[in-house]
Design an enzyme around this catalytic site. Structure first.
Site, PDB file in Angstrom:
ATOM      1  N   HIS A 308      57.999 -39.073  26.583  1.00 17.82           N
ATOM      2  CA  HIS A 308      58.798 -38.624  25.441  1.00 17.82           C
ATOM      3  C   HIS A 308      58.737 -39.685  24.364  1.00 17.82           C
ATOM      4  O   HIS A 308      58.715 -40.872  24.665  1.00 17.82           O
ATOM      5  CB  HIS A 308      60.259 -38.391  25.868  1.00 17.82           C
ATOM      6  CG  HIS A 308      61.002 -37.527  24.924  1.00 17.82           C
ATOM      7  ND1 HIS A 308      61.553 -38.009  23.776  1.00 17.82           N
ATOM      8  CD2 HIS A 308      61.249 -36.197  24.947  1.00 17.82           C
ATOM      9  CE1 HIS A 308      62.128 -37.007  23.124  1.00 17.82           C
ATOM     10  NE2 HIS A 308      61.958 -35.897  23.802  1.00 17.82           N
ATOM     11  N   ASP A 365      61.352 -30.525  29.674  1.00 20.18           N
ATOM     12  CA  ASP A 365      60.515 -29.369  29.988  1.00 20.18           C
ATOM     13  C   ASP A 365      59.967 -29.389  31.405  1.00 20.18           C
ATOM     14  O   ASP A 365      59.355 -28.420  31.838  1.00 20.18           O
ATOM     15  CB  ASP A 365      59.342 -29.302  28.999  1.00 20.18           C
ATOM     16  CG  ASP A 365      59.821 -28.874  27.632  1.00 20.18           C
ATOM     17  OD1 ASP A 365      60.744 -28.054  27.586  1.00 20.18           O
ATOM     18  OD2 ASP A 365      59.284 -29.376  26.633  1.00 20.18           O
TER      19      ASP A 365
HETATM   20  N1  ACO Z   1      50.504 -38.323  31.004  1.00 20.35           N
HETATM   21  C1  ACO Z   1      49.742 -39.444  31.048  1.00 20.35           C
HETATM   22  N2  ACO Z   1      49.806 -40.459  30.187  1.00 20.35           N
HETATM   23  C2  ACO Z   1      50.689 -40.315  29.167  1.00 20.35           C
HETATM   24  C3  ACO Z   1      51.525 -39.210  29.048  1.00 20.35           C
HETATM   25  C4  ACO Z   1      51.408 -38.187  30.016  1.00 20.35           C
HETATM   26  N3  ACO Z   1      52.161 -37.097  29.941  1.00 20.35           N
HETATM   27  N4  ACO Z   1      52.301 -39.352  27.968  1.00 20.35           N
HETATM   28  C5  ACO Z   1      51.977 -40.519  27.416  1.00 20.35           C
HETATM   29  N5  ACO Z   1      50.996 -41.122  28.150  1.00 20.35           N
HETATM   30  C6  ACO Z   1      50.413 -42.457  27.925  1.00 20.35           C
HETATM   31  C7  ACO Z   1      49.423 -42.428  26.764  1.00 20.35           C
HETATM   32  O1  ACO Z   1      48.119 -42.143  27.206  1.00 20.35           O
HETATM   33  C8  ACO Z   1      49.578 -43.821  26.213  1.00 20.35           C
HETATM   34  O2  ACO Z   1      48.894 -44.685  27.057  1.00 20.35           O
HETATM   35  P1  ACO Z   1      48.185 -46.029  26.434  1.00 20.35           P
HETATM   36  O3  ACO Z   1      49.336 -46.858  25.939  1.00 20.35           O
HETATM   37  O4  ACO Z   1      47.446 -46.632  27.584  1.00 20.35           O
HETATM   38  O5  ACO Z   1      47.284 -45.547  25.340  1.00 20.35           O
HETATM   39  C9  ACO Z   1      51.084 -44.115  26.385  1.00 20.35           C
HETATM   40  O6  ACO Z   1      51.480 -43.313  27.514  1.00 20.35           O
HETATM   41  C10 ACO Z   1      51.936 -43.776  25.178  1.00 20.35           C
HETATM   42  O7  ACO Z   1      51.685 -42.415  24.839  1.00 20.35           O
HETATM   43  P2  ACO Z   1      51.746 -41.835  23.359  1.00 20.35           P
HETATM   44  O8  ACO Z   1      50.975 -40.557  23.303  1.00 20.35           O
HETATM   45  O9  ACO Z   1      51.354 -42.911  22.398  1.00 20.35           O
HETATM   46  O10 ACO Z   1      53.294 -41.575  23.203  1.00 20.35           O
HETATM   47  P3  ACO Z   1      53.957 -40.632  22.136  1.00 20.35           P
HETATM   48  O11 ACO Z   1      55.363 -41.112  22.001  1.00 20.35           O
HETATM   49  O12 ACO Z   1      53.141 -40.535  20.905  1.00 20.35           O
HETATM   50  O13 ACO Z   1      53.925 -39.182  22.824  1.00 20.35           O
HETATM   51  C11 ACO Z   1      54.485 -37.276  24.063  1.00 20.35           C
HETATM   52  C12 ACO Z   1      54.984 -38.589  23.431  1.00 20.35           C
HETATM   53  C13 ACO Z   1      53.727 -36.438  23.029  1.00 20.35           C
HETATM   54  C14 ACO Z   1      55.689 -36.465  24.536  1.00 20.35           C
HETATM   55  C15 ACO Z   1      53.568 -37.623  25.250  1.00 20.35           C
HETATM   56  O14 ACO Z   1      54.281 -38.364  26.217  1.00 20.35           O
HETATM   57  C16 ACO Z   1      52.948 -36.388  25.892  1.00 20.35           C
HETATM   58  O15 ACO Z   1      51.897 -35.901  25.444  1.00 20.35           O
HETATM   59  N6  ACO Z   1      53.604 -35.816  26.974  1.00 20.35           N
HETATM   60  C17 ACO Z   1      53.149 -34.595  27.574  1.00 20.35           C
HETATM   61  C18 ACO Z   1      53.563 -33.389  26.726  1.00 20.35           C
HETATM   62  C19 ACO Z   1      55.070 -33.110  26.827  1.00 20.35           C
HETATM   63  O16 ACO Z   1      55.630 -33.071  27.905  1.00 20.35           O
HETATM   64  N7  ACO Z   1      55.691 -32.842  25.666  1.00 20.35           N
HETATM   65  C20 ACO Z   1      57.096 -32.470  25.612  1.00 20.35           C
HETATM   66  C21 ACO Z   1      57.927 -33.563  24.994  1.00 20.35           C
HETATM   67  S1  ACO Z   1      59.638 -33.107  25.068  1.00 20.35           S
HETATM   68  C22 ACO Z   1      59.827 -32.039  23.824  1.00 20.35           C
HETATM   69  O17 ACO Z   1      59.236 -32.061  22.791  1.00 20.35           O
HETATM   70  C23 ACO Z   1      60.758 -30.954  24.056  1.00 20.35           C
END
Ligand code: ACO
Length: 431
Positions: A308, A365
């Site tokens: 998140h 979610d």
């Molecule tokens: N699975 C694996 N690795 C992940 C995940 C995941 N679900 N989420 C983040 N990471 C990793 C990234 O690869 C990144 O790794 P790095 O630092 O080695 O490059 C690090 O964690 C940070 O991730 P970001 O994408 O930079 O974080 P951001 O805050 O931009 O994204 C997000 C947040 C979009 C929610 C992300 O965690 C994601 O894609 N999650 C899966 C989709 C999801 O569940 N979305 C619902 C969010 S809740 C809502 O909106 C209601």
């Protein structure tokens, strides 16, 4: 508001910028004059560190896992409040008196039907249409049905009217979109049913088969809707504010928010979680394999429902929803292998350094889709359910923005241009 100064040194010059302090001690540097003073803008990809407004609606501490609506912890609201009462709280800032609540509920009943002419609009969609596409356009279309109201500038009474009508009609639109997709006749709202059972009845009853509404299902759905009701400046709410800041009307602004919510990195994640769990199930149920895939930087796969932007500890909503999913499945006697896979994934995520070091925890979610699935709500309606729940929050933010002293300021971010420098046009036959 307590104000201190922040000092910025640029090109050898020192500038003082005011500090804004929120009611929970949150601090922000007010950079609104930075460009005028220094000719510099700030760069903040994805707005991860930018406050676009002062807001009194929702307090969120992502490190401590705290979420409160108008000061009330969501745990208390989920347990004791109703969705209608929580909606009133979010939009008007105070819990209603019993008189106000009963008046507000009556308005929901009075305005639950949509204009009969709107029914024809549903026929324009193919049966394969995604219900989020229908929902977004129907909500925008509602703007066409209020000729007597200056939607760009409604009076308080007019705002009260359109806000409650939108909250009531959205569930009718959602249920009609579903009925359209399965080719069944629309079921109209009923006067004697409350908000959640009325929706379930419109979704699942048919002229030949009445729908038995279980209390456990009503409770689970109510809790989910309350937990989704607001989440401060997330992608869809920021969209509602940005679109509304141009003085677009409430329906158009909310419609834009619905489109933003649809994305799988936002509200669409609940659908994506079930897709993922089903894929793991089909593939033999090996959770570890998928955890490893998510950790592999050469693989674009991510664990849906994990991570998140603002929660860097367990999402407090996910805690409640996890319990709710277990309780509901037990009560309904549903044995869903996807729940087992979700539990295994969660266990691994919580102890694996890849996830713990990056503060990645299950989000709202992760378990909500399992509840929707147990209730019989089809997967492509999951994000619609989220939209129905989030609507009071979107409305509250639109109202707060419009009522901001001095009126809304149009949202207009800056950019750092990285394209070509000036070059001369060359006619096509000379290129
Ligand atoms: N699975 C694996 N690795 C992940 C995940 C995941 N679900 N989420 C983040 N990471 C990793 C990234 O690869 C990144 O790794 P790095 O630092 O080695 O490059 C690090 O964690 C940070 O991730 P970001 O994408 O930079 O974080 P951001 O805050 O931009 O994204 C997000 C947040 C979009 C929610 C992300 O965690 C994601 O894609 N999650 C899966 C989709 C999801 O569940 N979305 C619902 C969010 S809740 C809502 O909106 C209601």
């Amino acid at each position: 508001m307590d104000q201190q100064a922040a000092k910025v040194i640029l090109d050898g010059n020192t500038y003082e910028l005011p500090v804004v302090v929120g009611s929970e001690g949150e601090r922000g540097i007010d950079i609104s004059k930075l460009r005028t003073l220094t000719n510099y803008v700030t760069f903040d990809h994805g707005f991860g560190n930018t406050s676009n407004c002062l807001s009194a609606i929702t307090y969120l501490d992502g490190e401590a896992g705290i979420l409160r609506y108008r000061g009330y912890p969501i745990e208390q609201l989920a347990q004791y409040s109703s969705f209608i009462e929580t909606a009133y709280l979010l939009v008007y800032g105070q819990l209603p008196t019993s008189y106000q609540l009963s008046d507000f509920s009556d308005l929901f009943t009075q305005h639950s039907m949509i204009h009969e002419d709107m029914k024809h609009l549903f026929n324009g969609y193919p049966s394969t249409a995604h219900p989020m596409a229908i929902l977004a356009s129907m909500v925008c279309s509602l703007s066409a049905y209020y000729p007597g109201i200056d939607l760009m500038n409604p009076t308080q009474a007019q705002f009260d009217q359109i806000a409650v009508q939108l909250m009531s009609k959205i569930r009718t639109i959602a249920a009609f979109a579903y009925k359209k997709s399965i080719g069944e006749p629309f079921v109209y709202p009923e006067e004697n049913l409350e908000y959640v059972p009325n929706f379930l009845n419109m979704m699942f009853s048919s002229p030949i088969k009445p729908y038995k509404i279980y209390d456990e299902v009503i409770t689970a759905l109510k809790v989910l809707m309350i937990l989704h009701a607001d989440h401060e400046q997330n992608c869809s709410t920021s969209t509602v504010r940005l679109v509304g800041s141009a003085r677009a009307n409430l329906f158009a602004s909310i419609s834009a928010g619905i489109c933003a919510l649809w994305g799988p990195l936002h509200g669409g994640a609940n659908e994506a979680v079930i897709d993922m769990l089903e894929a793991i199930h089909r593939d033999g149920g090996d959770a570890t394999k998928y955890v490893n895939m998510a950790k592999d930087k050469a693989n674009t796969f991510r664990l849906m429902g994990v991570g998140h932007r603002v929660y860097k500890s367990y999402d407090p909503r996910a805690k409640i929803i996890k319990k709710c999913a277990h309780d509901l499945l037990n009560k309904l006697g549903v044995n869903d292998p996807l729940l087992e896979i979700a539990v295994q994934l969660e266990e691994q995520v919580l102890k694996d350094p890849y996830f713990t070091e990056r503060n990645l925890y299950p989000n709202v979610d992760f378990y909500s889709g399992i509840i929707y699935k147990a209730i019989g709500i089809p997967k492509d309606m999951f994000t619609v359910m989220f939209a129905i729940g989030r609507l009071p929050g979107w409305i509250a933010h639109w109202k707060e923005m419009i009522e901001f002293p001095g009126g809304p300021k149009i949202g207009r971010p800056r950019q750092i241009y990285v394209g070509s420098n000036q070059r001369d046009y060359i006619q096509i036959n000379k290129r």
